[in-house]
Design an enzyme around this catalytic site. Structure first.
Site, mmCIF file in Angstrom:
data_model
loop_
_atom_site.group_PDB
_atom_site.id
_atom_site.type_symbol
_atom_site.label_atom_id
_atom_site.label_comp_id
_atom_site.label_asym_id
_atom_site.label_seq_id
_atom_site.Cartn_x
_atom_site.Cartn_y
_atom_site.Cartn_z
ATOM 1 N N ASP A 84 -7.605 4.989 1.677
ATOM 2 C CA ASP A 84 -7.025 3.650 1.796
ATOM 3 C C ASP A 84 -7.472 2.869 0.566
ATOM 4 O O ASP A 84 -8.661 2.570 0.413
ATOM 5 C CB ASP A 84 -7.528 2.982 3.076
ATOM 6 C CG ASP A 84 -6.934 1.598 3.300
ATOM 7 O OD1 ASP A 84 -6.423 0.990 2.339
ATOM 8 O OD2 ASP A 84 -7.010 1.097 4.437
ATOM 9 N N THR B 229 13.685 4.372 -0.355
ATOM 10 C CA THR B 229 12.450 4.874 0.224
ATOM 11 C C THR B 229 12.304 4.294 1.617
ATOM 12 O O THR B 229 13.121 3.492 2.072
ATOM 13 C CB THR B 229 11.227 4.459 -0.620
ATOM 14 O OG1 THR B 229 11.070 3.027 -0.548
ATOM 15 C CG2 THR B 229 11.372 4.888 -2.079
ATOM 16 N N TYR C 250 5.225 -9.766 -0.267
ATOM 17 C CA TYR C 250 5.484 -8.712 -1.245
ATOM 18 C C TYR C 250 5.758 -9.297 -2.625
ATOM 19 O O TYR C 250 5.176 -8.857 -3.628
ATOM 20 C CB TYR C 250 6.661 -7.858 -0.787
ATOM 21 C CG TYR C 250 6.938 -6.680 -1.686
ATOM 22 C CD1 TYR C 250 6.136 -5.540 -1.612
ATOM 23 C CD2 TYR C 250 7.984 -6.697 -2.598
ATOM 24 C CE1 TYR C 250 6.382 -4.456 -2.438
ATOM 25 C CE2 TYR C 250 8.235 -5.622 -3.426
ATOM 26 C CZ TYR C 250 7.430 -4.494 -3.340
ATOM 27 O OH TYR C 250 7.666 -3.420 -4.167
ATOM 28 N N ARG D 120 -2.752 7.173 2.784
ATOM 29 C CA ARG D 120 -3.472 7.034 4.049
ATOM 30 C C ARG D 120 -3.078 8.095 5.070
ATOM 31 O O ARG D 120 -3.794 8.309 6.043
ATOM 32 C CB ARG D 120 -3.232 5.637 4.634
ATOM 33 C CG ARG D 120 -3.918 4.532 3.847
ATOM 34 C CD ARG D 120 -3.649 3.172 4.433
ATOM 35 N NE ARG D 120 -2.249 2.785 4.282
ATOM 36 C CZ ARG D 120 -1.760 1.605 4.660
ATOM 37 N NH1 ARG D 120 -2.563 0.711 5.227
ATOM 38 N NH2 ARG D 120 -0.489 1.324 4.477
#
Length: 252
Positions: free
Chosen positions: A58, A185, A151, A38
């Protein structure tokens, strides 16, 4: 490692982190790579580094995904490998206090996004006689105390989606769900320094091996970048299928 792969790869979530490293590894191996995310600046930086194609998209939006696939094939050629890696998380201490739209957007990116990408490339792959799909899963789908309900449950759904999709495409398009491990990350920056971190190069190496076709007999299996030796799994492919190993199942 010398170049050994050919063809075109599309890596979603390729602007940073695991996706960017996968894109770099596939480019080093000889593939032409399109990276999407994105954030345009991020994918442009990665694409410039690997002489690839940058696409701002997206994955939770069908129109974006279809345009992404069409642009990749128009500018690089038919897609031989889809790496459905784009994902997001939402920080939560108590699920009932998370904004519902934010909670659901995790599913829109992590699950719907994977579905839309697969849906866009599969007919093209079938028409040409093949291709491969690698989906980024997570140990959060089955490990205890995983933190985020959004998640964890989205990654459980992604595993089951990839597993069933592999059955539907058996003998035509291999589908793999991988766990990259706990890699440092932006998404994992809140984890403690003494967490069981996975070396960041392992997931890209695993994707490279899967892209080679050597592991096609393991389609539908859950493969962990750190804890599974892919060469050993390839040698034991018949046993793994017969004993239904490398699968998340209810055992009684």
């Amino acid at each position: 490692m010398p170049s050994e792969l050919t063809g075109v790869a599309l890596v979603t979530g390729g602007g940073r982190g695991i996706g960017a490293d996968v894109a770099r590894e596939l480019a080093r191996a000889g593939m032409r790579v399109a990276v999407s995310a994105r954030t345009r600046a991020q994918v442009e930086a990665v694409a410039q580094e690997i002489d690839g194609l940058a696409i701002e998209a997206d994955v939770s939006k069908q129109a974006d995904v279809e345009t992404m696939v069409e642009q990749t094939e128009r500018e690089l050629g038919p897609i031989d490998l889809l790496v459905a890696n784009a994902g997001r998380n939402v920080r939560e201490q108590r699920a009932w206090e998370v904004d519902p739209a934010d909670w659901w957007n995790v599913f829109e990116v992590n699950v719907l996004g994977v579905y839309l990408c697969c849906r866009a490339v599969i007919p093209r792959m079938l028409e040409r006689g093949g291709g491969r799909i690698v989906i980024t899963g997570s140990g959060a789908s089955y490990l205890p105390h995983s933190g985020s309900t959004a998640y964890s449950s989205s990654k459980a759904a992604v595993w089951r989606f990839g597993n069933v999709l592999a059955e539907q495409l058996e003998g035509r398009i291999p589908v793999f769900v991988i766990s990259p491990g706990l890699v440092k990350t932006e998404m994992t920056k809140s984890a403690p320094d003494n967490a069981p971190w996975t070396p960041p190069e392992l997931a890209p190496r695993l994707v490279r091996a899967l892209a080679s076709g050597r592991a096609d007999a393991l389609s539908g299996r859950y493969i962990h970048a750190e804890h599974d030796d892919i060469d050993d799994l390839i040698r034991r492919a018949d046993e793994i299928r017969d004993r239904d190993l490398n699968a998340i199942r209810l055992q009684r």
